[in-house]
Design an enzyme around this catalytic site. Structure first.
Site, PDB file in Angstrom:
ATOM      1  N   HIS A 167     -11.344   7.209  -9.873  1.00  0.00           N
ATOM      2  CA  HIS A 167      -9.936   7.639  -9.810  1.00  0.00           C
ATOM      3  C   HIS A 167      -9.156   7.305 -11.090  1.00  0.00           C
ATOM      4  O   HIS A 167      -8.097   7.870 -11.324  1.00  0.00           O
ATOM      5  CB  HIS A 167      -9.219   6.951  -8.645  1.00  0.00           C
ATOM      6  CG  HIS A 167      -9.314   7.655  -7.332  1.00  0.00           C
ATOM      7  ND1 HIS A 167      -8.964   8.980  -7.157  1.00  0.00           N
ATOM      8  CD2 HIS A 167      -9.676   7.201  -6.102  1.00  0.00           C
ATOM      9  CE1 HIS A 167      -9.122   9.299  -5.872  1.00  0.00           C
ATOM     10  NE2 HIS A 167      -9.557   8.247  -5.208  1.00  0.00           N
ATOM     11  N   GLY A 208     -10.521   1.391   2.603  1.00  0.00           N
ATOM     12  CA  GLY A 208     -11.714   0.840   1.968  1.00  0.00           C
ATOM     13  C   GLY A 208     -11.376   0.356   0.575  1.00  0.00           C
ATOM     14  O   GLY A 208     -11.778  -0.722   0.148  1.00  0.00           O
ATOM     15  N   GLU A 229      -6.978   2.866  -5.521  1.00  0.00           N
ATOM     16  CA  GLU A 229      -7.201   2.921  -6.971  1.00  0.00           C
ATOM     17  C   GLU A 229      -6.003   2.485  -7.798  1.00  0.00           C
ATOM     18  O   GLU A 229      -5.700   3.104  -8.813  1.00  0.00           O
ATOM     19  CB  GLU A 229      -7.611   4.355  -7.329  1.00  0.00           C
ATOM     20  CG  GLU A 229      -6.523   5.434  -7.098  1.00  0.00           C
ATOM     21  CD  GLU A 229      -6.518   6.060  -5.711  1.00  0.00           C
ATOM     22  OE1 GLU A 229      -6.967   5.396  -4.760  1.00  0.00           O
ATOM     23  OE2 GLU A 229      -6.049   7.197  -5.586  1.00  0.00           O
ATOM     24  N   ASN A 230      -5.297   1.459  -7.399  1.00  0.00           N
ATOM     25  CA  ASN A 230      -4.131   1.021  -8.163  1.00  0.00           C
ATOM     26  C   ASN A 230      -4.553   0.721  -9.607  1.00  0.00           C
ATOM     27  O   ASN A 230      -5.480  -0.057  -9.819  1.00  0.00           O
ATOM     28  CB  ASN A 230      -3.513  -0.209  -7.482  1.00  0.00           C
ATOM     29  CG  ASN A 230      -3.119   0.081  -6.037  1.00  0.00           C
ATOM     30  OD1 ASN A 230      -3.469  -0.656  -5.124  1.00  0.00           O
ATOM     31  ND2 ASN A 230      -2.426   1.174  -5.825  1.00  0.00           N
ATOM     32  N   ASP A 281      -0.028  10.445   6.650  1.00  0.00           N
ATOM     33  CA  ASP A 281      -0.906   9.457   7.298  1.00  0.00           C
ATOM     34  C   ASP A 281      -1.583  10.048   8.526  1.00  0.00           C
ATOM     35  O   ASP A 281      -2.644   9.604   8.939  1.00  0.00           O
ATOM     36  CB  ASP A 281      -0.126   8.211   7.726  1.00  0.00           C
ATOM     37  CG  ASP A 281       0.356   7.417   6.524  1.00  0.00           C
ATOM     38  OD1 ASP A 281      -0.265   7.532   5.453  1.00  0.00           O
ATOM     39  OD2 ASP A 281       1.359   6.698   6.667  1.00  0.00           O
ATOM     40  N   HIS A 339     -16.022   4.626  -6.560  1.00  0.00           N
ATOM     41  CA  HIS A 339     -15.046   5.651  -6.201  1.00  0.00           C
ATOM     42  C   HIS A 339     -13.670   5.313  -6.783  1.00  0.00           C
ATOM     43  O   HIS A 339     -13.040   6.145  -7.449  1.00  0.00           O
ATOM     44  CB  HIS A 339     -14.986   5.766  -4.673  1.00  0.00           C
ATOM     45  CG  HIS A 339     -13.957   6.722  -4.163  1.00  0.00           C
ATOM     46  ND1 HIS A 339     -14.255   8.020  -3.806  1.00  0.00           N
ATOM     47  CD2 HIS A 339     -12.633   6.578  -3.956  1.00  0.00           C
ATOM     48  CE1 HIS A 339     -13.157   8.619  -3.400  1.00  0.00           C
ATOM     49  NE2 HIS A 339     -12.147   7.774  -3.474  1.00  0.00           N
ATOM     50  N   GLU A 340     -13.223   4.102  -6.551  1.00  0.00           N
ATOM     51  CA  GLU A 340     -11.891   3.726  -7.045  1.00  0.00           C
ATOM     52  C   GLU A 340     -11.850   3.746  -8.567  1.00  0.00           C
ATOM     53  O   GLU A 340     -10.863   4.156  -9.177  1.00  0.00           O
ATOM     54  CB  GLU A 340     -11.459   2.363  -6.493  1.00  0.00           C
ATOM     55  CG  GLU A 340     -11.504   2.223  -4.964  1.00  0.00           C
ATOM     56  CD  GLU A 340     -10.903   3.384  -4.191  1.00  0.00           C
ATOM     57  OE1 GLU A 340     -10.003   4.063  -4.724  1.00  0.00           O
ATOM     58  OE2 GLU A 340     -11.340   3.638  -3.040  1.00  0.00           O
ATOM     59  N   TYR A 370     -11.939  15.087   0.839  1.00  0.00           N
ATOM     60  CA  TYR A 370     -13.010  14.329   0.185  1.00  0.00           C
ATOM     61  C   TYR A 370     -14.305  15.132   0.158  1.00  0.00           C
ATOM     62  O   TYR A 370     -14.872  15.404  -0.897  1.00  0.00           O
ATOM     63  CB  TYR A 370     -13.292  13.032   0.958  1.00  0.00           C
ATOM     64  CG  TYR A 370     -12.206  11.992   0.880  1.00  0.00           C
ATOM     65  CD1 TYR A 370     -12.336  10.903   0.032  1.00  0.00           C
ATOM     66  CD2 TYR A 370     -11.061  12.083   1.664  1.00  0.00           C
ATOM     67  CE1 TYR A 370     -11.352   9.922  -0.039  1.00  0.00           C
ATOM     68  CE2 TYR A 370     -10.072  11.108   1.599  1.00  0.00           C
ATOM     69  CZ  TYR A 370     -10.225  10.033   0.749  1.00  0.00           C
ATOM     70  OH  TYR A 370      -9.258   9.087   0.664  1.00  0.00           O
ATOM     71  N   GLN A 394       0.894  -1.171   0.000  1.00  0.00           N
ATOM     72  CA  GLN A 394       0.000   0.000   0.000  1.00  0.00           C
ATOM     73  C   GLN A 394       0.926   1.214   0.000  1.00  0.00           C
ATOM     74  O   GLN A 394       1.467   1.582   1.030  1.00  0.00           O
ATOM     75  CB  GLN A 394      -0.917  -0.017   1.229  1.00  0.00           C
ATOM     76  CG  GLN A 394      -1.615   1.304   1.514  1.00  0.00           C
ATOM     77  CD  GLN A 394      -2.460   1.828   0.365  1.00  0.00           C
ATOM     78  OE1 GLN A 394      -3.207   1.084  -0.266  1.00  0.00           O
ATOM     79  NE2 GLN A 394      -2.329   3.106   0.041  1.00  0.00           N
ATOM     80  N   ARG A 420      -9.207  -2.092   8.601  1.00  0.00           N
ATOM     81  CA  ARG A 420      -9.536  -0.862   7.878  1.00  0.00           C
ATOM     82  C   ARG A 420      -9.551   0.309   8.854  1.00  0.00           C
ATOM     83  O   ARG A 420     -10.326   0.333   9.814  1.00  0.00           O
ATOM     84  CB  ARG A 420     -10.901  -1.028   7.206  1.00  0.00           C
ATOM     85  CG  ARG A 420     -11.309   0.133   6.359  1.00  0.00           C
ATOM     86  CD  ARG A 420     -12.630  -0.147   5.680  1.00  0.00           C
ATOM     87  NE  ARG A 420     -13.064   1.002   4.906  1.00  0.00           N
ATOM     88  CZ  ARG A 420     -14.242   1.097   4.313  1.00  0.00           C
ATOM     89  NH1 ARG A 420     -15.108   0.086   4.405  1.00  0.00           N
ATOM     90  NH2 ARG A 420     -14.568   2.177   3.635  1.00  0.00           N
ATOM     91  N   GLU A 436      -9.193  13.562  -4.492  1.00  0.00           N
ATOM     92  CA  GLU A 436     -10.323  12.977  -3.759  1.00  0.00           C
ATOM     93  C   GLU A 436     -11.630  13.754  -3.933  1.00  0.00           C
ATOM     94  O   GLU A 436     -12.693  13.152  -4.029  1.00  0.00           O
ATOM     95  CB  GLU A 436      -9.969  12.807  -2.284  1.00  0.00           C
ATOM     96  CG  GLU A 436      -8.799  11.838  -2.037  1.00  0.00           C
ATOM     97  CD  GLU A 436      -9.021  10.421  -2.569  1.00  0.00           C
ATOM     98  OE1 GLU A 436     -10.173  10.036  -2.837  1.00  0.00           O
ATOM     99  OE2 GLU A 436      -8.019   9.701  -2.734  1.00  0.00           O
ATOM    100  N   GLN A 466       0.406   4.577  -1.316  1.00  0.00           N
ATOM    101  CA  GLN A 466      -0.047   5.935  -1.044  1.00  0.00           C
ATOM    102  C   GLN A 466      -0.062   6.154   0.466  1.00  0.00           C
ATOM    103  O   GLN A 466      -0.433   5.220   1.181  1.00  0.00           O
ATOM    104  CB  GLN A 466      -1.454   6.169  -1.610  1.00  0.00           C
ATOM    105  CG  GLN A 466      -1.770   7.646  -1.776  1.00  0.00           C
ATOM    106  CD  GLN A 466      -3.188   7.899  -2.332  1.00  0.00           C
ATOM    107  OE1 GLN A 466      -4.041   7.023  -2.321  1.00  0.00           O
ATOM    108  NE2 GLN A 466      -3.428   9.102  -2.795  1.00  0.00           N
TER     109      GLN A 466
END
Ligand code: BES
Ligand code: ZN
Length: 589
Positions: free
Chosen positions: A290, A259, A262-263, A366, A286-287, A374, A126, A543, A309, A128
């Site tokens: 992106h 959640g 968007e890779n 982070d 959503h993803e 968002y 992960q 999550r 976002e 981002q």
């Protein structure tokens, strides 16, 4: 670089890495990736070149077969260690031999027991916001786009998937191993580099889409996200053609900290979306969105994160409107606005963290992650849409995407483009205040909905004894329940908690949003029966959207403070490093 990224050592004026060749061996016993990264420069370069790293062991650097001197600086806690390579004049490519650390911040290594199958280990990345540097020595800024090829070698009973086009797979050089090749022909910012290794299978869902996951979750996942192709078509109506060939996605183990992510070509999704009734598929939308806002038009730095976002939430809700109607969009917007007010109030309305464009130098992305980019971003984009009128705004969005595709842009570039394409609109809505000042401007759009008003009134009347009619509330949608629970008082007497749970079975909810909202109310109220479920949920799910408020509530309530520490101690090893850090900060407070 002329535009500096406050979270990167890279200086694009020294040279630009425009493509990469990775050859990595995955060692589950030592929890390391070991191998080489060959970095290719956009133009022949000489002299020092600064790269980002975090906890990497650099074993050697060579260019054209000759050793290249390098220095690895001391580690900064937030942005890691600067790696400077001294390139001989005329260098077009150089190779770094290296290994990652078992504590690499982007990687989570799972024991078999932490997977659904329970038999084989699992690994995922992960990256981002600024974790790619813990996997690859690179110019880890969204301003530095690159294409790549990768080969990953793993134990032969495991499969590698990557956010890239899969190539050949075959036996690795060492016995008992298998190598998987990939190619990413479209240029990406480093935070979109992603892969996973595990017992992973797949099923086709449409001409351009396939779901990947462990065998145990395949059927459920394929059902939950069966509408992906419809979403893809709806998204193309909003934005124009999909440029990444395929839109596949991977349903992750429970510890995935977000959640969705968007890779490109392979979105990652939390299994908490598997509600069994398709009520959480907005995260997939959503993803998917992106793929345009974020992956084609990318924020220049984390200070422009709202460009990723805010626009994506706007697009997500346009897709929702297209598929489920305007009422559904109003409800989703209302849920978002509640979350926004909560986030802003917890920062303080005049906090700089409530601005759209931020000034985040010296802070850990982070740590300041919140709903502000968002949902304030969403409200701002919606306001622009209202001011311009839908038709003009739709044309604007398509132009925006086309104009900036495969580039990374600042907020100022967006503002200039807005003024050029929709002159006067920025002034009309006071865009300056929206983008650069704290708090929520008075002209924020309101989303009217009779249903919303009904639900909020019911919840507001709760303390005066108003109750929903049981039969009617049993038929409420998941969004209805979310709105209602969000609007209830945070602390309820035990008999009222019992009434809710007995009538509506909240503790055994399959929808994780409803479940989590309920567990928070129950914990904050000191109501004990659901605590076992809370304990189980915090053991299964990593999550952060759920961990953070649940641990915050358990920690803030005298009765459950020790329990919060105990549950964390039992599960910390199973959380992703980013999530673990987040909860540690809460429990230290
Ligand atoms: N790109 C984000 C996730 C992210 C942001 C990871 C910043 C690391 C740093 C992703 O698109 C996202 O926003 N996910 C949301 C879901 C969405 C429906 C709001 C999430 O994970 O909850
Ligand atoms: Zn997003």
């Amino acid at each position: 670089m002329s535009r500096r990224d406050p979270h990167s050592y890279a200086d694009l004026d020294q040279g630009r890495v425009s493509s990469m060749d990775l050859d990595l061996n995955v060692d589950f016993a030592t929890r390391r990736l070991e191998g080489t990264a060959t970095l290719k420069l956009a133009a022949a370069t000489g002299g020092p070149l600064d790269l980002d790293t975090r906890d990497l062991e650099i074993r050697g650097v060579t260019a054209a077969g000759k050793e290249v001197p390098f220095t690895l600086a001391d580690k900064d806690d937030i942005i890691g260690s600067r790696l400077t390579v001294e390139l001989p004049a005329g260098t077009t490519a150089f190779r770094i031999d290296y290994a990652t650390s078992p504590a690499a911040s982007a990687l989570q290594w799972l024991e078999p027991a932490q997977t659904d199958g329970g038999k084989l280990p699992y690994l995922f990345s992960q990256c981002q916001a600024i974790h790619a540097r813990s996997v690859i020595p690179c110019q880890d800024s969204p301003l530095a786009r690159f294409t790549f090829q990768a080969r990953m070698t793993v134990p032969e009973d495991l499969t590698v998937v990557m956010a890239a086009a899969p190539g050949e797979a075959g036996p690795g050089a060492a016995p008992g191993t298998r190598s998987f090749s990939f190619e990413m022909p479209q240029s990406i910012p480093p935070y979109l580099f992603a892969f996973a290794v595990g017992n992973i299978v797949s099923q086709d869902l449409g001409p351009r889409s396939r779901v990947y996951t462990e065998p145990e979750t395949l059927k459920k996942s394929a059902w939950e996200f069966a509408d992906v192709d419809k979403m893809l078509l709806a998204a193309e109506e909003v934005f124009g053609p999909y440029l990444w060939d395929r839109f596949d996605f991977l349903v992750m183990p429970g510890s995935f900290p977000y959640g969705g992510m968007e890779n490109p070509r392979l979105t990652f999704l939390t299994p908490t979306l598997l509600a069994g009734d398709r009520s959480l598929v907005n995260v997939l939308a959503h993803e998917l969105a992106h793929s345009w806002t974020g992956n084609l038009v990318t924020n220049a730095t984390m200070d422009d994160f709202w460009l990723n976002e805010g626009f994506t939430v706007w697009a997500e809700r346009r897709i929702l409107e297209n598929l489920d109607g305007v009422e559904a969009k109003s409800l989703a917007s209302a849920i978002g606005r509640n979350g926004l007010m909560e986030a802003m109030n917890s920062f303080g309305m005049d906090s700089p963290f409530t601005r759209l464009q931020t000034d985040s130098k010296g802070t850990d992305p982070d740590e300041f992650y919140s709903l502000v980019p968002y949902e304030k971003g969403y409200l701002f984009v919606s306001l622009l849409e209202q001011a311009a009128g839908r038709e003009k705004f739709d044309a604007f969005i398509k132009n925006y995407i086309q104009h900036f595709s495969f580039t990374s842009i600042t907020t100022a570039q967006f503002e200039a483009f807005l003024e050029q394409e929709l002159p006067g609109v920025a002034a009309q809505v006071d865009a300056q205040q929206w983008i650069h000042r704290a708090g929520l401007p008075d002209n924020a759009p309101e989303f009217e909905s009779e249903r919303l008003a009904m639900l909020e009134n019911l919840a507001k009347g709760w303390s005066d004894g108003v109750r929903p009619e049981v039969a009617a509330a049993k038929a409420w949608s998941a969004e209805d329940w979310q709105i209602f629970l969000q609007a209830l008082p945070r602390v309820l007497p035990a008999d009222e908690c019992r009434w809710l749970d007995e009538n509506f079975d909240l503790t055994s909810q399959g929808n994780s949003e409803i479940l989590c909202n309920w567990l928070i109310i129950a914990a904050g109220s000191g109501y004990e029966p659901p605590l076992d479920r809370t304990r189980q949920f915090l053991a299964e799910v990593g999550r952060m959207k759920y961990l953070k408020p649940l641990y915050t509530t358990l920690h803030a309530t005298a009765k459950t403070r020790d329990l919060a520490k105990e549950i964390f101690a039992a599960n910390a090893d199973g959380y992703h490093p980013i999530a673990r850090g987040g909860v540690e900060r809460i429990l230290a407070g």
